[in-house]
Enzyme design. Structure first.
Site, PDB file in Angstrom:
ATOM      1  N   LEU A 177       1.413   3.779   2.242  1.00 10.20           N
ATOM      2  CA  LEU A 177       2.141   3.906   3.464  1.00 10.20           C
ATOM      3  C   LEU A 177       2.851   2.836   3.662  1.00 10.20           C
ATOM      4  O   LEU A 177       4.117   2.898   4.112  1.00 10.20           O
ATOM      5  CB  LEU A 177       1.310   4.231   4.378  1.00 10.20           C
ATOM      6  CG  LEU A 177       1.699   4.331   6.014  1.00 10.20           C
ATOM      7  CD1 LEU A 177       2.595   5.518   5.865  1.00 10.20           C
ATOM      8  CD2 LEU A 177       0.663   4.649   6.980  1.00 10.20           C
ATOM      9  N   GLY A 236       0.628  -1.273   0.048  1.00 10.57           N
ATOM     10  CA  GLY A 236       0.128   0.146  -0.111  1.00 10.57           C
ATOM     11  C   GLY A 236       1.049   1.175   0.101  1.00 10.57           C
ATOM     12  O   GLY A 236       1.999   1.258   0.345  1.00 10.57           O
ATOM     13  N   ALA A 277      -5.888  -1.679   5.050  1.00 16.74           N
ATOM     14  CA  ALA A 277      -7.146  -1.293   5.285  1.00 16.74           C
ATOM     15  C   ALA A 277      -8.170  -1.367   4.201  1.00 16.74           C
ATOM     16  O   ALA A 277      -7.622  -1.435   3.148  1.00 16.74           O
ATOM     17  CB  ALA A 277      -7.436   0.264   5.855  1.00 16.74           C
ATOM     18  N   LYS A 296     -13.454   2.228  10.641  1.00 16.12           N
ATOM     19  CA  LYS A 296     -12.046   2.643  11.425  1.00 16.12           C
ATOM     20  C   LYS A 296     -12.397   2.800  12.825  1.00 16.12           C
ATOM     21  O   LYS A 296     -11.397   2.717  13.477  1.00 16.12           O
ATOM     22  CB  LYS A 296     -11.591   3.798  10.529  1.00 16.12           C
ATOM     23  CG  LYS A 296     -11.051   3.342   8.980  1.00 16.12           C
ATOM     24  CD  LYS A 296     -10.021   2.459   8.902  1.00 16.12           C
ATOM     25  CE  LYS A 296      -8.734   3.012   9.254  1.00 16.12           C
ATOM     26  NZ  LYS A 296      -7.888   2.179   8.889  1.00 16.12           N
ATOM     27  N   THR A 350      -9.799   0.872   1.929  1.00 10.97           N
ATOM     28  CA  THR A 350      -9.623   2.278   1.889  1.00 10.97           C
ATOM     29  C   THR A 350     -10.620   2.809   1.048  1.00 10.97           C
ATOM     30  O   THR A 350     -10.497   4.068   0.994  1.00 10.97           O
ATOM     31  CB  THR A 350      -8.241   2.698   1.969  1.00 10.97           C
ATOM     32  OG1 THR A 350      -7.790   2.065   0.686  1.00 10.97           O
ATOM     33  CG2 THR A 350      -7.308   2.288   2.834  1.00 10.97           C
ATOM     34  N   TYR A 364     -17.016   3.800   6.033  1.00  8.64           N
ATOM     35  CA  TYR A 364     -15.586   3.709   6.110  1.00  8.64           C
ATOM     36  C   TYR A 364     -15.315   4.328   7.660  1.00  8.64           C
ATOM     37  O   TYR A 364     -14.354   3.749   8.438  1.00  8.64           O
ATOM     38  CB  TYR A 364     -15.017   4.488   5.297  1.00  8.64           C
ATOM     39  CG  TYR A 364     -13.200   4.580   5.506  1.00  8.64           C
ATOM     40  CD1 TYR A 364     -12.508   3.486   5.211  1.00  8.64           C
ATOM     41  CD2 TYR A 364     -12.677   5.864   5.784  1.00  8.64           C
ATOM     42  CE1 TYR A 364     -11.176   3.792   5.344  1.00  8.64           C
ATOM     43  CE2 TYR A 364     -11.560   6.289   5.587  1.00  8.64           C
ATOM     44  CZ  TYR A 364     -10.556   5.141   5.559  1.00  8.64           C
ATOM     45  OH  TYR A 364      -9.314   5.411   5.662  1.00  8.64           O
ATOM     46  N   ASP A 417      -4.251 -11.809   4.179  1.00 12.65           N
ATOM     47  CA  ASP A 417      -5.371 -11.417   4.033  1.00 12.65           C
ATOM     48  C   ASP A 417      -6.305 -11.183   5.205  1.00 12.65           C
ATOM     49  O   ASP A 417      -6.582 -12.091   6.404  1.00 12.65           O
ATOM     50  CB  ASP A 417      -6.272 -12.387   3.261  1.00 12.65           C
ATOM     51  CG  ASP A 417      -7.491 -11.565   2.643  1.00 12.65           C
ATOM     52  OD1 ASP A 417      -7.873 -10.660   3.382  1.00 12.65           O
ATOM     53  OD2 ASP A 417      -8.297 -12.346   1.890  1.00 12.65           O
TER      54      ASP A 417
HETATM   55  N1  LIG Z   1      -5.121   7.180   1.865  1.00 18.84           N
HETATM   56  C1  LIG Z   1      -5.431   8.426   2.648  1.00 18.84           C
HETATM   57  O1  LIG Z   1      -5.738   9.505   2.195  1.00 18.84           O
HETATM   58  C2  LIG Z   1      -5.879   7.852   4.245  1.00 18.84           C
HETATM   59  C3  LIG Z   1      -6.205   9.051   4.966  1.00 18.84           C
HETATM   60  C4  LIG Z   1      -6.334   8.780   6.201  1.00 18.84           C
HETATM   61  C5  LIG Z   1      -6.076   7.472   6.775  1.00 18.84           C
HETATM   62  N2  LIG Z   1      -5.637   6.463   5.884  1.00 18.84           N
HETATM   63  C6  LIG Z   1      -5.300   5.221   6.596  1.00 18.84           C
HETATM   64  O2  LIG Z   1      -3.938   4.992   6.476  1.00 18.84           O
HETATM   65  C7  LIG Z   1      -3.651   3.544   6.243  1.00 18.84           C
HETATM   66  C8  LIG Z   1      -2.754   3.562   5.142  1.00 18.84           C
HETATM   67  O3  LIG Z   1      -3.459   3.982   3.993  1.00 18.84           O
HETATM   68  P1  LIG Z   1      -2.747   3.987   2.425  1.00 18.84           P
HETATM   69  O4  LIG Z   1      -3.113   5.363   1.939  1.00 18.84           O
HETATM   70  O5  LIG Z   1      -1.527   3.176   2.370  1.00 18.84           O
HETATM   71  O6  LIG Z   1      -3.906   2.984   1.606  1.00 18.84           O
HETATM   72  P2  LIG Z   1      -3.914   1.872   0.631  1.00 18.84           P
HETATM   73  O7  LIG Z   1      -2.675   2.472  -0.437  1.00 18.84           O
HETATM   74  O8  LIG Z   1      -5.153   1.703  -0.068  1.00 18.84           O
HETATM   75  O9  LIG Z   1      -3.146   0.758   1.203  1.00 18.84           O
HETATM   76  C9  LIG Z   1      -4.016  -0.219   1.860  1.00 18.84           C
HETATM   77  C10 LIG Z   1      -3.586  -1.725   1.587  1.00 18.84           C
HETATM   78  O10 LIG Z   1      -4.268  -2.416   2.348  1.00 18.84           O
HETATM   79  C11 LIG Z   1      -4.603  -3.527   1.586  1.00 18.84           C
HETATM   80  N3  LIG Z   1      -5.657  -4.359   1.903  1.00 18.84           N
HETATM   81  C12 LIG Z   1      -6.735  -4.199   1.731  1.00 18.84           C
HETATM   82  N4  LIG Z   1      -7.623  -4.981   1.889  1.00 18.84           N
HETATM   83  C13 LIG Z   1      -6.759  -6.004   2.601  1.00 18.84           C
HETATM   84  C14 LIG Z   1      -7.043  -7.229   3.332  1.00 18.84           C
HETATM   85  N5  LIG Z   1      -8.155  -7.818   3.510  1.00 18.84           N
HETATM   86  N6  LIG Z   1      -6.006  -7.841   3.995  1.00 18.84           N
HETATM   87  C15 LIG Z   1      -4.747  -7.442   3.609  1.00 18.84           C
HETATM   88  N7  LIG Z   1      -4.505  -6.342   3.058  1.00 18.84           N
HETATM   89  C16 LIG Z   1      -5.548  -5.596   2.798  1.00 18.84           C
HETATM   90  C17 LIG Z   1      -4.354  -3.284   0.252  1.00 18.84           C
HETATM   91  O11 LIG Z   1      -4.293  -4.151  -0.679  1.00 18.84           O
HETATM   92  P3  LIG Z   1      -4.979  -4.188  -2.099  1.00 18.84           P
HETATM   93  O12 LIG Z   1      -4.419  -2.910  -2.894  1.00 18.84           O
HETATM   94  O13 LIG Z   1      -4.342  -5.185  -2.996  1.00 18.84           O
HETATM   95  O14 LIG Z   1      -6.481  -4.378  -1.802  1.00 18.84           O
HETATM   96  C18 LIG Z   1      -3.430  -1.952   0.201  1.00 18.84           C
HETATM   97  O15 LIG Z   1      -2.099  -2.579  -0.002  1.00 18.84           O
HETATM   98  C19 LIG Z   1      -4.981   2.979   6.373  1.00 18.84           C
HETATM   99  O16 LIG Z   1      -5.145   2.405   7.667  1.00 18.84           O
HETATM  100  C20 LIG Z   1      -5.889   4.113   6.154  1.00 18.84           C
HETATM  101  O17 LIG Z   1      -7.223   3.811   6.535  1.00 18.84           O
HETATM  102  C21 LIG Z   1      -5.326   6.700   4.656  1.00 18.84           C
END
Ligand SMILES: NC(=O)c1ccc[n+]([C@@H]2O[C@H](COP(=O)([O-])OP(=O)(O)OC[C@H]3O[C@@H](n4cnc5c(N)ncnc54)[C@H](OP(=O)(O)O)[C@@H]3O)[C@@H](O)[C@H]2O)c1
Length: 306
Positions: A15, A13, A62, A131, A64, A127, A38
């Site tokens: 982060l 992902g 997550a 969370k 997301t 969502y 998973d």
């Molecule tokens: N992005 C934002 O703007 C934002 C804002 C506030 C908070 N956050 C929080 O910050 C954290 C990191 O977010 P990010 O931006 O890195 O999000 P991201 O790029 O969407 O990464 C999330 C990762 O989780 C994986 N995932 C989804 N379902 C899963 C499952 N069942 N088992 C294992 N892995 C799974 C996804 O894999 P796939 O792609 O293969 O599904 C992806 O690699 C999360 O907790 C998110 O809620 C993000």
């Protein structure tokens, strides 16, 4: 001296990938992408993690997709709420620490000043609710674990808003972005640095060089770059920095659109979700750099043609 053992879930992902890259040389890191672990299969996740040895587990995975969560509520709660509770239990049983990432979307966005860790969460989307339930499950299992809320995450490992607006500006004469929704970008490389400080403070083998009190880092902690902006301001700053960096663009300015024009959005989003980072700054003595500096750094490093 043995390196601290860290496991990162969500390593493909935005982060998670940044954390794994940053920590590869500093710690003994194991990363799990979605296929390798998973979180919607709790038995399998339990089995995999119980067999491992780590000092800290970082959950960046997550569900997301904010809109999809509205129609896939059970899946959202399984991955974003139930699974983090399981991770907390596994960590507690191993005497390891959990860092679980959460979001500014736990707030309803009605406030007009930065949200502190003490402000009441009141999510307005599935969502956000899933969370929030995840945070609660983690801390009810063990209040010594850490929930880090971040907002508008951007970085080199997966495209986000900033990459989208640059791409649109490369392809179109006119671009716009929402000008009546406020939060703060959080740069994954800066998040990696701040989590690194916490890991060092926790390290049982090496006392933190900056003398941080390890016990402070538990419960909820907000982290984002400093300041606040709308998506329009964020986009405009990014295009201006691209201009400085000689990145060719067709559009130079970002026009203003309104939140109410986003008719294709299924989920409601908070209008104002700026996170107050005073607690982090007080604990570490190091306030986050501004979002403008972080975005400028990102564009220089990953887009500059100079
Ligand atoms: N992005 C934002 O703007 C934002 C804002 C506030 C908070 N956050 C929080 O910050 C954290 C990191 O977010 P990010 O931006 O890195 O999000 P991201 O790029 O969407 O990464 C999330 C990762 O989780 C994986 N995932 C989804 N379902 C899963 C499952 N069942 N088992 C294992 N892995 C799974 C996804 O894999 P796939 O792609 O293969 O599904 C992806 O690699 C999360 O907790 C998110 O809620 C993000």
């Amino acid at each position: 001296m043995d390196k601290m053992k860290i496991a990162v879930i969500g390593s493909a992902g935005r982060l998670g990938a940044a954390l794994v890259r940053d920590y590869r040389d500093k710690y003994d890191v194991s990363g799990f992408n979605h296929a390798q672990l998973d979180l919607s299969n709790l038995d399998e996740a339990r089995e995999t993690l119980r067999a491992m040895n780590f000092d800290a587990l970082i959950n960046t995975a997550a569900f997301t997709n904010v809109d999809l969560c509205e129609t896939e509520r059970d899946r959202a709660f399984l991955i974003n709420a139930e699974a983090p509770g399981l991770l907390a239990k596994i960590c507690t049983d191993k005497n390891a620490k959990l860092i679980h990432f959460s979001t500014d979307y736990v707030f309803d966005g009605e406030k007009r000043a930065p949200y502190t860790e003490e402000d009441e969460a009141n999510p307005i989307s599935v969502y956000g609710a899933s969370k929030l339930a995840g945070e609660q499950n983690v801390l009810a299992t063990d209040s010594r674990h850490l929930v880090v809320r971040v907002s508008w995450v951007f970085g080199p490992d997966r495209p986000s808003f900033v990459d989208g607006i640059i791409k649109r500006a490369q392809e179109n004469e006119e671009v716009d972005a929402i000008a009546d929704k406020f939060s703060t970008p959080s740069y994954t490389l800066d998040i990696a640095e701040m989590v690194g400080r916490i890991l060092n403070a926790w390290s049982r083998r090496a006392p933190a060089p900056d003398g941080l009190a390890a016990g402070r880092f538990q419960g909820i902690l907000h982290f984002a770059n400093a300041g606040e902006c709308t998506w329009q301001e964020y986009g405009q700053w990014a295009l201006d920095r691209c201009h400085d960096a000689a990145v060719p663009l067709k559009a130079k300015t970002v026009g203003a659109s309104k939140l109410k024009d986003m008719t294709n959005w299924v989920a409601r989003r908070p209008v104002y979700s700026v996170l107050c980072t005073a607690k982090y700054a007080k604990f570490t003595g190091i306030p986050p750099r501004t979002w403008r500096e972080a975005v400028a750094d990102y564009i220089t490093r990953f887009y500059s043609k100079k």
